[in-house]
Design a protein around this motif. Structure first.
Motif, PDB file in Angstrom:
ATOM      1  N   LYS A 315       0.817  -1.213   0.000  1.00 50.83           N
ATOM      2  CA  LYS A 315       0.000   0.000   0.000  1.00 50.83           C
ATOM      3  C   LYS A 315       0.848   1.259   0.000  1.00 50.83           C
ATOM      4  O   LYS A 315       1.911   1.323   0.583  1.00 50.83           O
ATOM      5  CB  LYS A 315      -0.975   0.008   1.171  1.00 50.83           C
ATOM      6  N   MET A 318       1.084   6.560   3.723  1.00 46.00           N
ATOM      7  CA  MET A 318       0.307   7.749   4.049  1.00 46.00           C
ATOM      8  C   MET A 318       1.289   8.900   4.167  1.00 46.00           C
ATOM      9  O   MET A 318       2.289   8.787   4.848  1.00 46.00           O
ATOM     10  CB  MET A 318      -0.408   7.525   5.386  1.00 46.00           C
ATOM     11  N   PRO A 319       1.030  10.013   3.501  1.00 48.21           N
ATOM     12  CA  PRO A 319       1.969  11.137   3.541  1.00 48.21           C
ATOM     13  C   PRO A 319       2.231  11.580   4.974  1.00 48.21           C
ATOM     14  O   PRO A 319       1.301  11.715   5.756  1.00 48.21           O
ATOM     15  CB  PRO A 319       1.251  12.243   2.772  1.00 48.21           C
ATOM     16  N   ALA A 322       1.484  16.591   5.994  1.00 46.46           N
ATOM     17  CA  ALA A 322       0.195  16.872   5.365  1.00 46.46           C
ATOM     18  C   ALA A 322       0.274  18.021   4.386  1.00 46.46           C
ATOM     19  O   ALA A 322      -0.441  18.071   3.411  1.00 46.46           O
ATOM     20  CB  ALA A 322      -0.836  17.159   6.439  1.00 46.46           C
ATOM     21  N   GLY A 325       1.094  16.897   1.116  1.00 49.96           N
ATOM     22  CA  GLY A 325       0.268  15.775   0.669  1.00 49.96           C
ATOM     23  C   GLY A 325      -0.488  16.080  -0.606  1.00 49.96           C
ATOM     24  O   GLY A 325      -0.676  17.240  -0.958  1.00 49.96           O
TER      25      GLY A 325
ATOM     26  N   ASN C  22      -4.001  21.740   7.617  1.00 49.81           N
ATOM     27  CA  ASN C  22      -3.780  20.308   7.474  1.00 49.81           C
ATOM     28  C   ASN C  22      -5.110  19.570   7.523  1.00 49.81           C
ATOM     29  O   ASN C  22      -6.131  20.135   7.893  1.00 49.81           O
ATOM     30  CB  ASN C  22      -2.861  19.793   8.582  1.00 49.81           C
ATOM     31  N   TRP C  55      -9.344  13.394   2.043  1.00 52.88           N
ATOM     32  CA  TRP C  55      -8.662  12.091   2.045  1.00 52.88           C
ATOM     33  C   TRP C  55      -9.627  11.081   2.638  1.00 52.88           C
ATOM     34  O   TRP C  55     -10.298  11.367   3.631  1.00 52.88           O
ATOM     35  CB  TRP C  55      -7.416  12.105   2.919  1.00 52.88           C
TER      36      TRP C  55
END
Lengths: 328, 290, 97
Positions: A315, A318-319, A322, A325, C22, C55
């Motif tokens: 997978k 996940m960044p 953020a 991202g 964020n 997300w």
């Protein structure tokens, strides 16, 4: 850690008015009560879509149609937020839905009353949402984190709904005689059921003490019911609507409104399943759920056919940062 | 973490943004030049607004009927969003019709006081839903077609139509995408869902020809740079549908041919019943304000 | 007891608002796959406001810690985002209010 130590830690968290979160240890009784309360609340939002939903296609102006459609959509959203909160405690939403349909789990009995006219839409916003807000504002401080957070979001939206309902009534009360009569009739029918929304009287409510000790409940049923009456009577006066209670009067000594005795026998009948619309409400929910099964199954089948290979070992990370991202 | 953070930025919106357009009393056309462009007749422009408005109004009505009956809660939210968008488009368009034809009629006068013979929608939006497969097939066809029309309408010499089209294009893109995703899931899902959505498409097929049949009003307005001839969107429609149906492993039905009668409403059973539901409360209280 | 062939898995939703710095967790929803989850998140959690970044993550793919590690079952290497798996039995004998 021993159970005693975990219990003490839990008790201290509650005593300091801090939140219990999904990964924290909690007594079994607390978990079960929380699941029951949150699911019941969620079911109520979903069933509550029906009495008002009926009037969307029949709304007498396009603006009212848009408002009502958005409101009922909000209610679906509220149900979803609450089911999410319940799921953090380890239950599954599909399972909760099955329990609702089978009659195993309950929803607020207020929705077992019929919405007979368009004025009911306004009165439901004014009285039913009004009572719900009285119940819900204290829940924003519920000891269980996900529930409290869901309640904050819901309360923001619900106060908007109440204002819209009241505004419709104000417009109708300044309108034709037929409109005024419709509003008075709807108020006559929804007043007492709204008082019943706060549950049985304190002396007939065995769970209250434990729920308050756990920070699940912040006020007793009678306290909230009184608060609702005190807030609503002046609103009725401003509307020009007479509430159907000859015993309703201001009590100077108490600093509150005195009001008549609720028909608790009716309350129990409706809760037991004997209300005017119980069968219809559940029947509609069952029909939607069952007739939608093939659609849900199709989506699941499609997803399985097209599952990306990068699901287990491979997978995408996940960044971490953020700000760097990817946007959607 | 501040529990309010998560919602501040998103819920920090005015009522207008959340409620399709305005739950308040704002004039939806404020700020836009509402003069009728030269070279066209006011009646034609009003009729055109009614056509586009009625399509949106009735399509929204069919979607509203899914509230409380959708296959999942998340679909309730999605379908309500689409219905709200279309209702918003209808309100702008019907309001415009009233200011243009000199009658001063309001959006509600059009929606609630016209009889069946006075509506100007395409038959596609009037037919009754059978199941979710049909609903998605119809929404796919409707959204693809309307998106193509509104896309071209953005260049209209009428600033109001251009503005409505501009807002509408974003919405229709989302609606078409939603319907396409569902047609693909149902087509390439289970055997049963494949049959249902194929049946839905076959059921919709006879009503597609009308979508691409140019009415006299549209022909005149297109020549004047104000309207769009729907026949010009046929190729784009075909390409989009072919792509979706192929991904969905569905067979493309024989869409009906265009060129026949278009937008001829009347006392059809389906329409009479639809309007009875739509108009009953309003008509029971003539002159009332809500 | 459950017909799992039609049930959709749970996804967690994270949003970054227009003025946000964020992504923040706002809740969860059910969807058949991630693409649908994204669409649902837009419909349910943002009411289609533009400029909101979304997300979605399948709940089962999230590894979580307990901030407060006073837990007999706590696995130091991290655990599921919700401690109990599924199908917690709801007893019938808890009376309603």
């Amino acid at each position: 850690m021993t159970t005693v130590e975990l219990q003490e830690h839990f008790d201290r968290t509650i005593a300091h008015d801090r939140r219990i979160e999904p990964r924290d240890w909690m007594p079994d009784g607390y978990r079960k009560t929380m699941i029951r309360q949150i699911s019941q609340h969620a079911h109520s939002e979903i069933i509550g879509m029906q009495p008002e939903g009926y009037w969307i296609t029949r709304a007498p102006s396009l603006r009212r149609k848009a408002i009502l459609l958005a409101k009922v959509q909000d209610e679906a959203g509220h149900g979803m937020y609450l089911y999410c909160a319940a799921e953090t405690l380890g239950v599954d939403r599909a399972d909760l839905t099955r329990r609702l349909i089978s009659g195993d789990q309950k929803y607020s009995s207020i929705f077992n009353y019929p919405s007979l006219t368009f004025a009911d839409v306004g009165v439901i916003g004014w009285l039913v949402d009004g009572a719900a807000i009285c119940n819900q504002v204290p829940l924003c401080r519920s000891s269980f984190g996900p529930y409290a957070r869901a309640m904050i979001r819901i309360c923001k939206e619900e106060s908007f709904h109440q204002r819209q309902g009241y505004e419709l009534l104000m417009t109708m009360m300044r309108g034709t005689r037929a409109q005024r009569a419709m509003v008075q009739d709807a108020s006559n029918r929804w007043w007492w059921p709204s008082l019943m929304m706060f549950g049985p009287p304190d002396n007939d409510s065995p769970n209250t003490e434990q729920s308050m000790a756990w920070g699940i409940k912040r006020h007793t049923n009678d306290e909230l019911r009184q608060r609702f009456v005190d807030m609503t009577v002046p609103q009725a006066e401003a509307l020009g609507v007479t509430l159907p209670d000859p015993d309703l009067r201001w009590n100077e000594e108490r600093g509150h409104y005195d009001f008549g005795e609720v028909d608790w026998a009716e309350f129990k009948r409706v809760i037991r399943g004997d209300g005017p619309c119980n069968a219809e409400r559940i029947g509609n929910r069952r029909a939607a759920h069952e007739s939608g099964a093939w659609v849900r199954a199709a989506a699941a089948a499609h997803a399985a056919k097209h599952a990306s290979p990068a699901t287990s070992d491979d997978k995408a990370p996940m960044p971490q940062n953020a700000q760097g991202g990817p946007d959607e | 973490m501040d529990t309010y953070d998560a919602y501040q930025a998103i819920t920090d919106v005015t009522e207008d943004q959340r409620w399709a357009f305005g739950a308040g009393f704002d004039d939806p056309l404020s700020g836009i030049d509402t003069t009728i462009p030269d070279g066209i007749s006011a009646d034609d422009l009003a009729a055109y607004c009614e056509m586009l408005g009625d399509d949106a109004l009735l399509m929204s009505h069919r979607l509203q009927q899914w509230v409380g009956h959708a296959p999942e809660l998340e679909e309730e939210a999605a379908l309500a969003n689409i219905a709200l968008d279309l209702l918003g488009q209808a309100r702008f368009l019907l309001a415009r019709a009233g200011t243009v034809d000199g009658s001063g009629r309001t959006e509600d006068d059009y929606a609630f006081l016209r009889g069946p013979a006075q509506f100007r929608h395409v038959r596609l939006v009037e037919i009754v839903d059978s199941d979710f497969g049909f609903a998605m097939a119809r929404l796919l066809v409707f959204s693809t077609w309307r998106l193509a029309v509104l896309d071209r309408l953005r260049a209209s010499r009428d600033p109001v139509l251009a503005a409505i089209a501009d807002k509408g294009v974003k919405e229709m893109t989302y609606h078409r995408d939603y319907a396409a995703q569902w047609v693909i899931r149902l087509g390439d899902g289970t055997e049963f869902s494949h049959q249902r959505v194929q049946a839905g498409l076959d059921h919709v097929a006879p009503f597609v020809g009308e979508l691409f049949t140019d009415s006299d009003v549209e022909t005149r307005l297109a020549a004047a740079g104000v309207g769009v001839r729907p026949s010009e969107t046929h190729a784009e429609f075909d390409a989009a549908l072919d792509a979706v149906l192929s991904a969905a492993t569905l067979g493309c039905p024989a869409w009906s041919a265009s060129g026949g009668a278009t937008r001829t409403a009347g006392h059809r059973d389906t329409l009479t019943r639809l309007l009875a539901e739509l108009q009953s409360v309003a008509r029971a209280h003539p002159g009332a304000t809500w | 007891m459950s017909d799992t062939s039609e049930d959709w898995p749970l996804y967690e939703v994270f949003l970054r608002g227009k003025r946000g710095l964020n992504h923040v967790h706002v809740g969860s929803l059910h969807a058949a796959d991630a693409h649908m989850a994204l669409h649902h998140a837009r419909d349910v959690y943002t009411r289609r406001n533009e400029g909101v970044s979304i997300w979605v993550v399948a709940s089962k793919d999230i590894t979580a810690s307990s901030p407060d590690e006073k837990d007999p079952f706590f696995a130091p290497s991290g655990d599921k985002v919700y401690r109990h798996p599924t199908f917690y039995a709801i007893p019938d004998n808890v009376p309603h209010m």
